[in-house]
Design a protein around this motif. Structure first.
Motif, PDB file in Angstrom:
ATOM      1  N   ILE A  44       0.836  -1.200   0.000  1.00  0.00           N
ATOM      2  CA  ILE A  44       0.000   0.000   0.000  1.00  0.00           C
ATOM      3  C   ILE A  44       0.872   1.251   0.000  1.00  0.00           C
ATOM      4  N   TRP A  45       1.942   1.232   0.777  1.00  0.00           N
ATOM      5  CA  TRP A  45       2.831   2.393   0.844  1.00  0.00           C
ATOM      6  C   TRP A  45       3.544   2.637  -0.487  1.00  0.00           C
ATOM      7  N   SER A  46       3.982   1.577  -1.165  1.00  0.00           N
ATOM      8  CA  SER A  46       4.659   1.762  -2.454  1.00  0.00           C
ATOM      9  C   SER A  46       3.696   2.309  -3.500  1.00  0.00           C
ATOM     10  N   LEU A  47       2.430   1.862  -3.472  1.00  0.00           N
ATOM     11  CA  LEU A  47       1.425   2.415  -4.369  1.00  0.00           C
ATOM     12  C   LEU A  47       1.193   3.889  -4.066  1.00  0.00           C
ATOM     13  N   TYR A  48       1.064   4.225  -2.803  1.00  0.00           N
ATOM     14  CA  TYR A  48       0.835   5.615  -2.398  1.00  0.00           C
ATOM     15  C   TYR A  48       1.987   6.514  -2.848  1.00  0.00           C
ATOM     16  N   GLU A  49       3.219   6.067  -2.633  1.00  0.00           N
ATOM     17  CA  GLU A  49       4.382   6.868  -3.043  1.00  0.00           C
ATOM     18  C   GLU A  49       4.436   7.052  -4.553  1.00  0.00           C
ATOM     19  N   ALA A  50       4.151   6.002  -5.303  1.00  0.00           N
ATOM     20  CA  ALA A  50       4.200   6.089  -6.761  1.00  0.00           C
ATOM     21  C   ALA A  50       3.166   7.081  -7.284  1.00  0.00           C
ATOM     22  N   VAL A  51       1.968   7.053  -6.719  1.00  0.00           N
ATOM     23  CA  VAL A  51       0.916   7.953  -7.189  1.00  0.00           C
ATOM     24  C   VAL A  51       1.217   9.391  -6.785  1.00  0.00           C
ATOM     25  N   MET A  52       1.670   9.610  -5.566  1.00  0.00           N
ATOM     26  CA  MET A  52       1.945  10.974  -5.119  1.00  0.00           C
ATOM     27  C   MET A  52       3.141  11.586  -5.842  1.00  0.00           C
ATOM     28  N   LYS A  53       4.109  10.769  -6.216  1.00  0.00           N
ATOM     29  CA  LYS A  53       5.276  11.267  -6.959  1.00  0.00           C
ATOM     30  C   LYS A  53       5.030  11.272  -8.464  1.00  0.00           C
ATOM     31  N   ARG A  54       3.855  10.762  -8.864  1.00  0.00           N
ATOM     32  CA  ARG A  54       3.464  10.681 -10.274  1.00  0.00           C
ATOM     33  C   ARG A  54       4.469   9.902 -11.113  1.00  0.00           C
ATOM     34  N   ASP A  55       4.919   8.768 -10.586  1.00  0.00           N
ATOM     35  CA  ASP A  55       5.836   7.870 -11.287  1.00  0.00           C
ATOM     36  C   ASP A  55       5.013   6.964 -12.204  1.00  0.00           C
ATOM     37  N   LYS A  56       4.832   7.408 -13.455  1.00  0.00           N
ATOM     38  CA  LYS A  56       3.922   6.727 -14.375  1.00  0.00           C
ATOM     39  C   LYS A  56       4.343   5.293 -14.665  1.00  0.00           C
ATOM     40  N   GLU A  57       5.638   5.046 -14.761  1.00  0.00           N
ATOM     41  CA  GLU A  57       6.115   3.687 -15.057  1.00  0.00           C
ATOM     42  C   GLU A  57       5.770   2.731 -13.917  1.00  0.00           C
ATOM     43  N   LYS A  58       6.000   3.164 -12.691  1.00  0.00           N
ATOM     44  CA  LYS A  58       5.721   2.312 -11.543  1.00  0.00           C
ATOM     45  C   LYS A  58       4.219   2.104 -11.368  1.00  0.00           C
ATOM     46  N   ILE A  59       3.438   3.148 -11.588  1.00  0.00           N
ATOM     47  CA  ILE A  59       1.982   3.028 -11.487  1.00  0.00           C
ATOM     48  C   ILE A  59       1.469   2.038 -12.526  1.00  0.00           C
ATOM     49  N   GLU A  60       1.958   2.156 -13.748  1.00  0.00           N
ATOM     50  CA  GLU A  60       1.528   1.245 -14.810  1.00  0.00           C
ATOM     51  C   GLU A  60       1.894  -0.196 -14.483  1.00  0.00           C
ATOM     52  N   LYS A  61       3.069  -0.394 -13.914  1.00  0.00           N
ATOM     53  CA  LYS A  61       3.506  -1.742 -13.537  1.00  0.00           C
ATOM     54  C   LYS A  61       2.599  -2.321 -12.445  1.00  0.00           C
ATOM     55  N   ILE A  62       2.263  -1.508 -11.464  1.00  0.00           N
ATOM     56  CA  ILE A  62       1.386  -1.963 -10.374  1.00  0.00           C
ATOM     57  C   ILE A  62      -0.004  -2.281 -10.899  1.00  0.00           C
ATOM     58  N   VAL A  63      -0.551  -1.405 -11.727  1.00  0.00           N
ATOM     59  CA  VAL A  63      -1.904  -1.589 -12.247  1.00  0.00           C
ATOM     60  C   VAL A  63      -1.982  -2.845 -13.115  1.00  0.00           C
ATOM     61  N   THR A  64      -0.994  -3.063 -13.969  1.00  0.00           N
ATOM     62  CA  THR A  64      -1.025  -4.250 -14.824  1.00  0.00           C
ATOM     63  C   THR A  64      -0.800  -5.526 -14.017  1.00  0.00           C
ATOM     64  N   SER A  65       0.056  -5.471 -13.011  1.00  0.00           N
ATOM     65  CA  SER A  65       0.293  -6.678 -12.211  1.00  0.00           C
ATOM     66  C   SER A  65      -0.932  -7.055 -11.379  1.00  0.00           C
ATOM     67  N   LEU A  66      -1.741  -6.070 -11.002  1.00  0.00           N
ATOM     68  CA  LEU A  66      -2.963  -6.344 -10.247  1.00  0.00           C
ATOM     69  C   LEU A  66      -4.154  -6.648 -11.160  1.00  0.00           C
ATOM     70  N   GLY A  67      -3.990  -6.415 -12.467  1.00  0.00           N
ATOM     71  CA  GLY A  67      -5.065  -6.680 -13.412  1.00  0.00           C
ATOM     72  C   GLY A  67      -6.211  -5.692 -13.316  1.00  0.00           C
ATOM     73  N   LEU A  68      -5.893  -4.437 -13.043  1.00  0.00           N
ATOM     74  CA  LEU A  68      -6.922  -3.406 -12.886  1.00  0.00           C
ATOM     75  C   LEU A  68      -7.094  -2.626 -14.181  1.00  0.00           C
ATOM     76  N   LYS A  69      -8.254  -2.013 -14.334  1.00  0.00           N
ATOM     77  CA  LYS A  69      -8.527  -1.149 -15.475  1.00  0.00           C
ATOM     78  C   LYS A  69      -8.916   0.216 -14.929  1.00  0.00           C
ATOM     79  N   ILE A  70      -7.994   1.151 -15.027  1.00  0.00           N
ATOM     80  CA  ILE A  70      -8.223   2.508 -14.551  1.00  0.00           C
ATOM     81  C   ILE A  70      -8.662   3.356 -15.741  1.00  0.00           C
ATOM     82  N   GLY A  71      -9.742   4.079 -15.560  1.00  0.00           N
ATOM     83  CA  GLY A  71     -10.260   4.915 -16.635  1.00  0.00           C
ATOM     84  C   GLY A  71      -9.339   6.063 -16.970  1.00  0.00           C
ATOM     85  N   ALA A  72      -9.444   6.529 -18.198  1.00  0.00           N
ATOM     86  CA  ALA A  72      -8.604   7.636 -18.664  1.00  0.00           C
ATOM     87  C   ALA A  72      -8.895   8.914 -17.880  1.00  0.00           C
TER      88      ALA A  72
END
Length: 75
Positions: free
Chosen positions: A17-45
């Motif tokens: 949860i903390w790594s997700l929070y840090e990635a989103v707050m720092k706007r690290d798009k690569e890390k966010i994309e990696k987390i979202v794809t590994s969890l199998g989520l679909k985030i709207g545009a």
């Protein structure tokens, strides 16, 4: 506890949860994309483009850990 050892709950839940929070707050798009794809989520545009990072974090967490499922599993 031995020195340097984290409790299992911290290792499996809180660190993720903390790594997700840090990635989103720092706007690290690569890390966010990696987390979202590994969890199998679909985030709207719309949520992805929003200027407030809390909206993006809420969209990810509501799909990853929906409160209704978590509460019903405990009962």
């Amino acid at each position: 506890q031995l020195k340097g050892k984290k409790p299992l709950f911290v290792q499996l839940v809180l660190d993720n949860i903390w790594s997700l929070y840090e990635a989103v707050m720092k706007r690290d798009k690569e890390k966010i994309e990696k987390i979202v794809t590994s969890l199998g989520l679909k985030i709207g545009a719309r949520e992805s483009r929003h200027t407030d990072p809390k909206v993006h974090l809420n969209a990810i967490c509501s799909q990853w850990l929906p409160i209704s499922d978590a509460v019903l599993c405990i009962l």
